[in-house]
Design a protein around this motif. Structure first.
Motif, PDB file in Angstrom:
ATOM      1  N   ARG A   1       1.049  -1.448  -0.039  1.00  0.00           N
ATOM      2  CA  ARG A   1      -0.110  -0.091   0.017  1.00  0.00           C
ATOM      3  C   ARG A   1       0.952   1.261   0.048  1.00  0.00           C
ATOM      4  NH1 ARG A   1      -2.400   2.835   4.544  1.00  0.00           N
ATOM      5  NH2 ARG A   1      -4.542   3.555   3.760  1.00  0.00           N
ATOM      6  N   VAL A   2       0.784   2.155  -0.940  1.00  0.00           N
ATOM      7  CA  VAL A   2       1.061   3.550  -0.911  1.00  0.00           C
ATOM      8  C   VAL A   2       0.508   4.774  -0.344  1.00  0.00           C
ATOM      9  CG1 VAL A   2       2.429   5.217  -2.422  1.00  0.00           C
ATOM     10  CG2 VAL A   2       2.628   2.715  -2.927  1.00  0.00           C
ATOM     11  N   GLU A   3       0.982   5.319   0.710  1.00  0.00           N
ATOM     12  CA  GLU A   3       0.011   6.203   1.309  1.00  0.00           C
ATOM     13  C   GLU A   3       0.716   7.871   1.130  1.00  0.00           C
ATOM     14  OE1 GLU A   3      -1.629   7.686   5.640  1.00  0.00           O
ATOM     15  OE2 GLU A   3      -1.247   5.503   5.257  1.00  0.00           O
ATOM     16  N   LEU A   4      -0.041   8.605   0.561  1.00  0.00           N
ATOM     17  CA  LEU A   4       0.718  10.150   0.483  1.00  0.00           C
ATOM     18  C   LEU A   4      -0.194  10.710   1.641  1.00  0.00           C
ATOM     19  CD1 LEU A   4       1.006  10.204  -3.175  1.00  0.00           C
ATOM     20  CD2 LEU A   4       2.648   9.714  -1.649  1.00  0.00           C
ATOM     21  N   ARG A   5       0.037  11.065   2.699  1.00  0.00           N
ATOM     22  CA  ARG A   5      -0.394  11.953   3.606  1.00  0.00           C
ATOM     23  C   ARG A   5      -1.254  12.921   3.242  1.00  0.00           C
ATOM     24  NH1 ARG A   5       0.386   9.847   8.888  1.00  0.00           N
ATOM     25  NH2 ARG A   5       0.620   7.654   8.552  1.00  0.00           N
ATOM     26  N   GLY A   6      -2.530  13.411   3.324  1.00  0.00           N
ATOM     27  CA  GLY A   6      -3.241  14.409   2.796  1.00  0.00           C
ATOM     28  C   GLY A   6      -3.638  14.195   1.334  1.00  0.00           C
ATOM     29  N   PHE A   7      -3.217  13.406   0.752  1.00  0.00           N
ATOM     30  CA  PHE A   7      -3.894  13.230  -0.432  1.00  0.00           C
ATOM     31  C   PHE A   7      -4.596  11.952  -0.873  1.00  0.00           C
ATOM     32  CE2 PHE A   7      -2.947  11.639  -5.010  1.00  0.00           C
ATOM     33  CZ  PHE A   7      -3.491  12.580  -5.604  1.00  0.00           C
ATOM     34  N   GLY A   8      -4.012  10.802  -0.362  1.00  0.00           N
ATOM     35  CA  GLY A   8      -4.734   9.383  -0.601  1.00  0.00           C
ATOM     36  C   GLY A   8      -3.976   8.254  -0.235  1.00  0.00           C
ATOM     37  N   ALA A   9      -4.515   7.270  -0.512  1.00  0.00           N
ATOM     38  CA  ALA A   9      -3.905   5.960  -0.478  1.00  0.00           C
ATOM     39  C   ALA A   9      -3.881   4.995  -1.706  1.00  0.00           C
ATOM     40  CB  ALA A   9      -3.963   5.178   0.698  1.00  0.00           C
ATOM     41  N   PHE A  10      -2.983   4.590  -2.348  1.00  0.00           N
ATOM     42  CA  PHE A  10      -2.993   3.564  -3.299  1.00  0.00           C
ATOM     43  C   PHE A  10      -3.030   2.143  -2.982  1.00  0.00           C
ATOM     44  CE2 PHE A  10      -1.289   7.288  -5.197  1.00  0.00           C
ATOM     45  CZ  PHE A  10      -2.222   7.950  -6.246  1.00  0.00           C
ATOM     46  N   SER A  11      -3.786   1.088  -3.215  1.00  0.00           N
ATOM     47  CA  SER A  11      -3.665  -0.179  -2.861  1.00  0.00           C
ATOM     48  C   SER A  11      -4.043  -1.103  -3.900  1.00  0.00           C
ATOM     49  CB  SER A  11      -4.465  -0.412  -1.465  1.00  0.00           C
ATOM     50  OG  SER A  11      -5.845  -0.128  -1.804  1.00  0.00           O
ATOM     51  N   VAL A  12      -3.856  -2.374  -3.745  1.00  0.00           N
ATOM     52  CA  VAL A  12      -4.552  -3.474  -4.616  1.00  0.00           C
ATOM     53  C   VAL A  12      -5.542  -4.361  -4.206  1.00  0.00           C
ATOM     54  CG1 VAL A  12      -3.470  -5.351  -6.170  1.00  0.00           C
ATOM     55  CG2 VAL A  12      -2.067  -3.402  -5.545  1.00  0.00           C
ATOM     56  N   LYS A  13      -6.415  -4.372  -4.727  1.00  0.00           N
ATOM     57  CA  LYS A  13      -7.660  -5.262  -4.475  1.00  0.00           C
ATOM     58  C   LYS A  13      -7.847  -6.344  -5.278  1.00  0.00           C
ATOM     59  CE  LYS A  13     -10.547  -2.261  -2.062  1.00  0.00           C
ATOM     60  NZ  LYS A  13     -11.724  -2.086  -1.379  1.00  0.00           N
ATOM     61  N   LYS A  14      -8.047  -7.593  -4.862  1.00  0.00           N
ATOM     62  CA  LYS A  14      -8.132  -8.774  -5.450  1.00  0.00           C
ATOM     63  C   LYS A  14      -9.649  -8.950  -5.845  1.00  0.00           C
ATOM     64  CE  LYS A  14      -8.045 -13.639  -4.575  1.00  0.00           C
ATOM     65  NZ  LYS A  14      -7.803 -14.730  -3.470  1.00  0.00           N
ATOM     66  N   ARG A  15      -9.761  -9.209  -7.099  1.00  0.00           N
ATOM     67  CA  ARG A  15     -11.186  -9.711  -7.728  1.00  0.00           C
ATOM     68  C   ARG A  15     -11.195 -11.098  -7.905  1.00  0.00           C
ATOM     69  NH1 ARG A  15     -12.879  -4.683 -11.223  1.00  0.00           N
ATOM     70  NH2 ARG A  15     -12.977  -2.985  -9.616  1.00  0.00           N
ATOM     71  N   ASP A  16     -12.242 -11.779  -7.281  1.00  0.00           N
ATOM     72  CA  ASP A  16     -12.429 -13.147  -7.676  1.00  0.00           C
ATOM     73  C   ASP A  16     -12.692 -13.562  -8.970  1.00  0.00           C
ATOM     74  OD1 ASP A  16     -11.404 -13.692  -4.964  1.00  0.00           O
ATOM     75  OD2 ASP A  16     -13.327 -13.547  -4.136  1.00  0.00           O
TER      76      ASP A  16
END
Length: 93
Positions: A42-57
Motif C-alpha cells: 500500500r502506498v500512502e501520501l498523507r493528505g492526498f490519499g492511499a493507493f492499494s491493490v484489491k483482489k477480484r475473484d
C-alpha cells in the motif's frame, strides 16, 4: 492534468532545476508507486490519499454483445482512497 503538464508546472515553479531532472524525478516517483503496488504493498501520501491493490475473484461474466456467459479470471486491480484533506478541499471546506 497529464504527466507532461505536471512536469512542466514543476519545472516552471522551480527554475533552478532542469526540465530533464524534473522529468526524471516525476518518473521515479511514479515508478516507485507502481513497483510497490506490484509487490502488493500500500502506498500512502498523507493528505492526498492511499493507493492499494484489491483482489477480484474469478466469476462468470456475460458478453454484452452476444449475451453469452464468459469465465472471467481472478485479477488484481489498483484502488485509490482519497485522504481527508483532499476530500475537504474538493468539497470547499
Amino acid at each position: 492534468m497529464i504527466r507532461s503538464e505536471l512536469i512542466q508546472k514543476i519545472a516552471d515553479e522551480n527554475p533552478h532545476l532542469y526540465q530533464r531532472d524534473v522529468e526524471r524525478i516525476v518518473n521515479t516517483i511514479f515508478n516507485e508507486i507502481t513497483d510497490a503496488m506490484a509487490k502488493g504493498n500500500r502506498v500512502e501520501l498523507r493528505g492526498f490519499g492511499a493507493f492499494s491493490v484489491k483482489k477480484r475473484d474469478a466469476r462468470t461474466g456475460r458478453n454484452p454483445r452476444t449475451g453469452e456467459s464468459v469465465q472471467v479470471e481472478e485479477k488484481h486491480v489498483p484502488f485509490f482512497k482519497t485522504g481527508k484533506l483532499l476530500r475537504d478541499r474538493l468539497n470547499g471546506k
